[in-house]
Write a protein that holds these residues in place. Structure first.
Motif, PDB file in Angstrom:
ATOM      1  N   ASN A  78       0.810  -1.216   0.000  1.00 44.59           N
ATOM      2  CA  ASN A  78       0.000   0.000   0.000  1.00 44.59           C
ATOM      3  C   ASN A  78       0.846   1.271   0.000  1.00 44.59           C
ATOM      4  N   LYS A  79       1.979   1.233   0.671  1.00 45.30           N
ATOM      5  CA  LYS A  79       2.824   2.424   0.793  1.00 45.30           C
ATOM      6  C   LYS A  79       4.280   1.968   0.892  1.00 45.30           C
ATOM      7  N   TYR A  80       5.153   2.690   0.188  1.00 40.64           N
ATOM      8  CA  TYR A  80       6.581   2.380   0.229  1.00 40.64           C
ATOM      9  C   TYR A  80       7.355   3.682   0.312  1.00 40.64           C
ATOM     10  N   ASN A  81       8.231   3.792   1.308  1.00 43.17           N
ATOM     11  CA  ASN A  81       9.028   4.993   1.504  1.00 43.17           C
ATOM     12  C   ASN A  81      10.470   4.569   1.778  1.00 43.17           C
ATOM     13  N   ALA A  82      11.291   4.533   0.722  1.00 37.31           N
ATOM     14  CA  ALA A  82      12.682   4.094   0.859  1.00 37.31           C
ATOM     15  C   ALA A  82      13.472   5.034   1.756  1.00 37.31           C
ATOM     16  N   GLU A  83      13.254   6.352   1.600  1.00 31.53           N
ATOM     17  CA  GLU A  83      13.993   7.326   2.412  1.00 31.53           C
ATOM     18  C   GLU A  83      13.634   7.180   3.900  1.00 31.53           C
ATOM     19  N   GLY A  84      12.387   6.911   4.174  1.00 32.85           N
ATOM     20  CA  GLY A  84      11.925   6.727   5.558  1.00 32.85           C
ATOM     21  C   GLY A  84      12.080   5.298   6.040  1.00 32.85           C
ATOM     22  N   MET A  85      12.620   4.432   5.185  1.00 34.07           N
ATOM     23  CA  MET A  85      12.836   3.018   5.487  1.00 34.07           C
ATOM     24  C   MET A  85      11.584   2.378   6.089  1.00 34.07           C
ATOM     25  N   MET A  86      10.485   2.449   5.331  1.00 34.96           N
ATOM     26  CA  MET A  86       9.211   1.943   5.803  1.00 34.96           C
ATOM     27  C   MET A  86       8.350   1.479   4.640  1.00 34.96           C
ATOM     28  N   TYR A  87       7.597   0.407   4.859  1.00 34.43           N
ATOM     29  CA  TYR A  87       6.533   0.066   3.921  1.00 34.43           C
ATOM     30  C   TYR A  87       5.342  -0.506   4.670  1.00 34.43           C
ATOM     31  N   ALA A  88       4.174  -0.367   4.049  1.00 37.89           N
ATOM     32  CA  ALA A  88       2.924  -0.842   4.630  1.00 37.89           C
ATOM     33  C   ALA A  88       2.219  -1.715   3.600  1.00 37.89           C
ATOM     34  N   TYR A  89       1.575  -2.767   4.080  1.00 38.02           N
ATOM     35  CA  TYR A  89       0.928  -3.721   3.183  1.00 38.02           C
ATOM     36  C   TYR A  89      -0.289  -4.332   3.861  1.00 38.02           C
ATOM     37  N   GLU A  90      -1.039  -5.110   3.086  1.00 37.29           N
ATOM     38  CA  GLU A  90      -2.206  -5.796   3.627  1.00 37.29           C
ATOM     39  C   GLU A  90      -2.288  -7.196   3.035  1.00 37.29           C
ATOM     40  N   ILE A  91      -2.947  -8.074   3.773  1.00 42.78           N
ATOM     41  CA  ILE A  91      -3.249  -9.401   3.238  1.00 42.78           C
ATOM     42  C   ILE A  91      -4.522  -9.273   2.417  1.00 42.78           C
ATOM     43  N   THR A  92      -4.469  -9.768   1.179  1.00 44.17           N
ATOM     44  CA  THR A  92      -5.652  -9.729   0.324  1.00 44.17           C
ATOM     45  C   THR A  92      -6.352 -11.079   0.260  1.00 44.17           C
ATOM     46  N   LYS A  93      -5.615 -12.151   0.586  1.00 41.84           N
ATOM     47  CA  LYS A  93      -6.225 -13.478   0.563  1.00 41.84           C
ATOM     48  C   LYS A  93      -5.401 -14.426   1.427  1.00 41.84           C
TER      49      LYS A  93
END
Length: 175
Positions: free
Chosen positions: A87-102
C-alpha cells in the motif's frame, strides 16, 4: 402503554445474550528488535517488498510490481499461501505498509490484516518495528478456539518474533 412496555420487556428477555453481543474487536501487535548494525544495512536486507527470505519463515516468495504501491506478493508456508498487496513504500523513511488480500484462516487465523515495517537508525545500531492490525479468523460471535482473538494474536506475534529474531541473528553474524 404499560401493557406494551410489559410485552416489550417480556419479548426482550427471550433474546439470548449472545445475540446482543458485539462482533470481534480489532487486535494489534507490535514487535521491535534492536540490531547491532547500521540502519542502511538492515533496510538493504528487508526493504525489498518482493523478498521475504530474511524472515526464515516462508519457503518461497513470488511477486510482481517491485516496490511500487499496488505491487503484490504470494508468500508460501508449509501449510498454504498468503497473498499480499503493498500500500505504501518509503525508501527514504525506510518503511513500507501492506495488507493481506487473501489467506485461508487455517494458514493464518486472521482477517482484514494490515501491517507496516519500519527501520530506524540509532547511531551504529538500528531498530526494526513491525506492527499489525487485524481481526480474528472467525468474524462472527462465539469463534472456535483456533480462530479466536487469542489464536490470531499468538500467530501474528509468533511470526513477527521469529522473523525479527532471524533477521537479528543473520545481520549480526555478518549475513
Amino acid at each position: 402503554m404499560l401493557r406494551n412496555l410489559a410485552l416489550l420487556i417480556a419479548f426482550a428477555s427471550l433474546i439470548p445474550a449472545s445475540a446482543l453481543a458485539h462482533g470481534p474487536s480489532r487486535q494489534k501487535v507490535k514487535e521491535e528488535v534492536e540490531i547491532n548494525v547500521p540502519a542502511a544495512k538492515v533496510w538493504a536486507a528487508i526493504g525489498n517488498f518482493q523478498d521475504m527470505s530474511w524472515t526464515g519463515v516462508f519457503t518461497k516468495t513470488e511477486g510482481t510490481g517491485g516496490n511500487d504501491a499496488g505491487a503484490t506478493r504470494v508468500l508460501t508456508l508449509p501449510n498454504g499461501t498468503i497473498d499480499e498487496k503493498l500500500n505504501k513504500y518509503n525508501a527514504e523513511g525506510m518503511m513500507y505498509a501492506y495488507e493481506i488480500t487473501k489467506v485461508d484462516v487455517k494458514v493464518v487465523p486472521v482477517s482484514n490484516y494490515s501491517s507496516s515495517i519500519t527501520v530506524t537508525a540509532d547511531g551504529d545500531k538500528s531498530k526494526v518495528e513491525w506492527k499489525g492490525a487485524f481481526y480474528r479468523g472467525y468474524t462472527l460471535n462465539d469463534p472456535p478456539p483456533e480462530l479466536n482473538d487469542e489464536a490470531a494474536v499468538k500467530a501474528v506475534e509468533g511470526l513477527y518474533k521469529t522473523a525479527l529474531g532471524n533477521l537479528k541473528k543473520k545481520l549480526e553474524a555478518g549475513g
